[in-house]
Enzyme design. Structure first.
Site, PDB file in Angstrom:
ATOM      1  N   ASP A   1       0.829  -1.209   0.000  1.00 52.94           N
ATOM      2  CA  ASP A   1       0.000   0.000   0.000  1.00 52.94           C
ATOM      3  C   ASP A   1       0.865   1.261   0.000  1.00 52.94           C
ATOM      4  OD1 ASP A   1      -2.338   1.405  -0.036  1.00 52.94           O
ATOM      5  OD2 ASP A   1      -2.847   1.085   2.068  1.00 52.94           O
ATOM      6  N   GLY A   2       0.317   2.331  -0.553  1.00 57.23           N
ATOM      7  CA  GLY A   2       0.977   3.636  -0.484  1.00 57.23           C
ATOM      8  C   GLY A   2       1.579   4.123  -1.795  1.00 57.23           C
TER       9      GLY A   2
ATOM     10  N   ARG B   1      -0.691   9.297  -9.835  1.00 58.42           N
ATOM     11  CA  ARG B   1      -0.764   8.086  -8.998  1.00 58.42           C
ATOM     12  C   ARG B   1      -0.170   6.861  -9.698  1.00 58.42           C
ATOM     13  NH1 ARG B   1      -3.912   7.513  -4.748  1.00 58.42           N
ATOM     14  NH2 ARG B   1      -4.300   5.360  -5.337  1.00 58.42           N
TER      15      ARG B   1
ATOM     16  N   LEU C   1      -6.976  -4.581   7.448  1.00 60.22           N
ATOM     17  CA  LEU C   1      -6.747  -5.715   6.545  1.00 60.22           C
ATOM     18  C   LEU C   1      -7.338  -5.501   5.150  1.00 60.22           C
ATOM     19  CD1 LEU C   1      -7.178  -8.785   8.926  1.00 60.22           C
ATOM     20  CD2 LEU C   1      -5.068  -7.772   8.067  1.00 60.22           C
TER      21      LEU C   1
ATOM     22  N   HIS D   1       2.375   3.353  -8.906  1.00 62.08           N
ATOM     23  CA  HIS D   1       2.132   1.931  -9.171  1.00 62.08           C
ATOM     24  C   HIS D   1       3.295   1.333  -9.971  1.00 62.08           C
ATOM     25  CE1 HIS D   1      -1.727   2.333  -7.423  1.00 62.08           C
ATOM     26  NE2 HIS D   1      -2.289   2.983  -8.417  1.00 62.08           N
TER      27      HIS D   1
ATOM     28  N   LEU E   1      10.762 -20.418  -4.530  1.00 58.48           N
ATOM     29  CA  LEU E   1       9.726 -19.545  -3.960  1.00 58.48           C
ATOM     30  C   LEU E   1       8.427 -19.568  -4.763  1.00 58.48           C
ATOM     31  CD1 LEU E   1       9.180 -16.968  -1.976  1.00 58.48           C
ATOM     32  CD2 LEU E   1       9.669 -15.661  -4.034  1.00 58.48           C
TER      33      LEU E   1
ATOM     34  N   ARG F   1       2.007  -4.821   6.194  1.00 58.24           N
ATOM     35  CA  ARG F   1       1.266  -3.801   5.447  1.00 58.24           C
ATOM     36  C   ARG F   1       2.066  -2.510   5.487  1.00 58.24           C
ATOM     37  NH1 ARG F   1      -5.019  -2.422   4.587  1.00 58.24           N
ATOM     38  NH2 ARG F   1      -4.685  -0.710   3.129  1.00 58.24           N
TER      39      ARG F   1
ATOM     40  N   GLY G   1       0.057   5.502  -4.307  1.00 59.40           N
ATOM     41  CA  GLY G   1      -0.523   6.799  -4.668  1.00 59.40           C
ATOM     42  C   GLY G   1       0.128   7.930  -3.891  1.00 59.40           C
TER      43      GLY G   1
ATOM     44  N   GLU H   1     -12.321  -4.531  -4.295  1.00 60.94           N
ATOM     45  CA  GLU H   1     -12.867  -3.184  -4.066  1.00 60.94           C
ATOM     46  C   GLU H   1     -12.129  -2.121  -4.908  1.00 60.94           C
ATOM     47  OE1 GLU H   1     -12.203  -5.350  -1.478  1.00 60.94           O
ATOM     48  OE2 GLU H   1     -14.329  -5.827  -1.297  1.00 60.94           O
TER      49      GLU H   1
ATOM     50  N   TRP I   1       3.062   7.891  -2.501  1.00 63.68           N
ATOM     51  CA  TRP I   1       4.468   8.005  -2.932  1.00 63.68           C
ATOM     52  C   TRP I   1       4.545   8.951  -4.128  1.00 63.68           C
ATOM     53  CZ3 TRP I   1       7.224   7.206  -7.383  1.00 63.68           C
ATOM     54  CH2 TRP I   1       8.613   7.074  -7.261  1.00 63.68           C
TER      55      TRP I   1
END
Ligand code: IPE
Ligand code: IPE
Ligand code: MG
Length: 263
Positions: free
Chosen positions: A38-39, A51, A213, A55, A149, A206, A41, A85, A43
């Protein structure tokens, strides 16, 4: 001489994180790390950029953290890339986000193959643009036999809809006589979730200072250790991953029981 140099470097703090990173493997490494990236946008906003630039920068961070996790011997890295969402966002931003998996895999798939990474995806594919699904399917196909991994992208993923879908599937199997109602338990229900082949996350990270969450792995995170940081996802690097794993290694996981020396 070497020790003096080490001491000096430590005083300067120049490679202390590098050393701490190397030390991590002396203690238990979380087998499954899940990250709410997250974050992006914020940044971008801090730099007066659109924005989507955030990404794009965040995508580079995915590469960085995948490499580090692989180096540490983490078994599974689940990355929340797009939530059910996130469709609420402006069309242009959604379109950009949907193109990122293609760009990421178009650039880094050879590297992932070379590093023995196995790409997976969880989320509902129905609503995704066909090019996005194609790129992800190709990556999953080409890394199917890798046993390093597991890089699991949560793309168009929402935990509540995952649980509802699983519940419907369970009901159908009961109606069709495939499953006996009395057999339903936590283990059986877990086997209907999108994470059926994965262990529950040991560590959830997060970024960006949000302490929630946001509909991510609600069932699977029941006993996961949480690490929240104010650092924005595009700035998340080796230092922050080291801090998160160190914090994890300092926790006492009891799963409702007692610590072994107390029992
Ligand atoms: C996370 O960054 C990426 C996605 C949700 C796709 P955000 O886009 O949520 O960034 P902020 O929270 O607005 O800063
Ligand atoms: C969660 O971040 C989803 C992803 C990181 C993909 P959001 O930015 O969408 O979450 P909220 O809206 O702040 O809860
Ligand atoms: Mg956000």
């Amino acid at each position: 001489m070497l020790n003096k140099l080490k001491q000096w470097k430590r005083q300067q703090g120049s490679d202390s994180f590098e050393e701490r990173f190397q030390e991590l493997v002396k203690h238990p490494i979380p087998g499954h790390i899940a990250i709410i990236m997250d974050g992006n946008g914020r940044w971008a906003k801090k730099r007066a950029l659109p924005r989507v630039a955030g990404h794009h920068e965040g995508m580079k961070c995915v590469r960085r953290i995948t490499k580090l996790a692989n180096e540490l011997g983490v078994e599974t890295l689940t990355l929340y890339a797009f939530s059910t969402e996130n469709w609420k966002r402006p069309k242009m931003e959604v379109e950009f986000l949907m193109k990122l998996p293609e760009e990421f895999l178009g650039t880094f798939l050879p590297e992932l193959i070379e590093e023995n990474v196995q790409v997976r995806m969880m989320g509902s594919t129905g609503a995704l643009p066909s090019n996005t699904t194609k790129a992800v399917t190709k990556a999953m196909e080409e890394t199917r036999h890798n046993d390093g991994l597991i890089l699991n992208f949560a793309l168009n993923y929402g935990s509540r809809s995952e649980i509802i879908d699983s519940m419907k599937h369970v009901l159908k199997d009961v109606q069709n006589g495939i499953l006996d109602e009395n057999q339903i338990n936590e283990e059986v229900f877990s086997s209907y979730l999108m994470t059926k082949d994965l262990k529950d996350p040991d560590l959830l990270i997060r970024t960006s200072g949000e302490i929630r969450l946001s509909n991510f792995m609600l069932w699977q995170l029941a006993y996961t250790e949480f690490f929240f940081t104010d650092v924005l996802w595009p700035d998340f690097g080796k230092e922050q991953l080291t801090e998160a794993i160190e914090a994890y290694q300092g926790r006492s996981r009891r799963f409702g029981g007692l610590q072994s020396e107390e029992s």
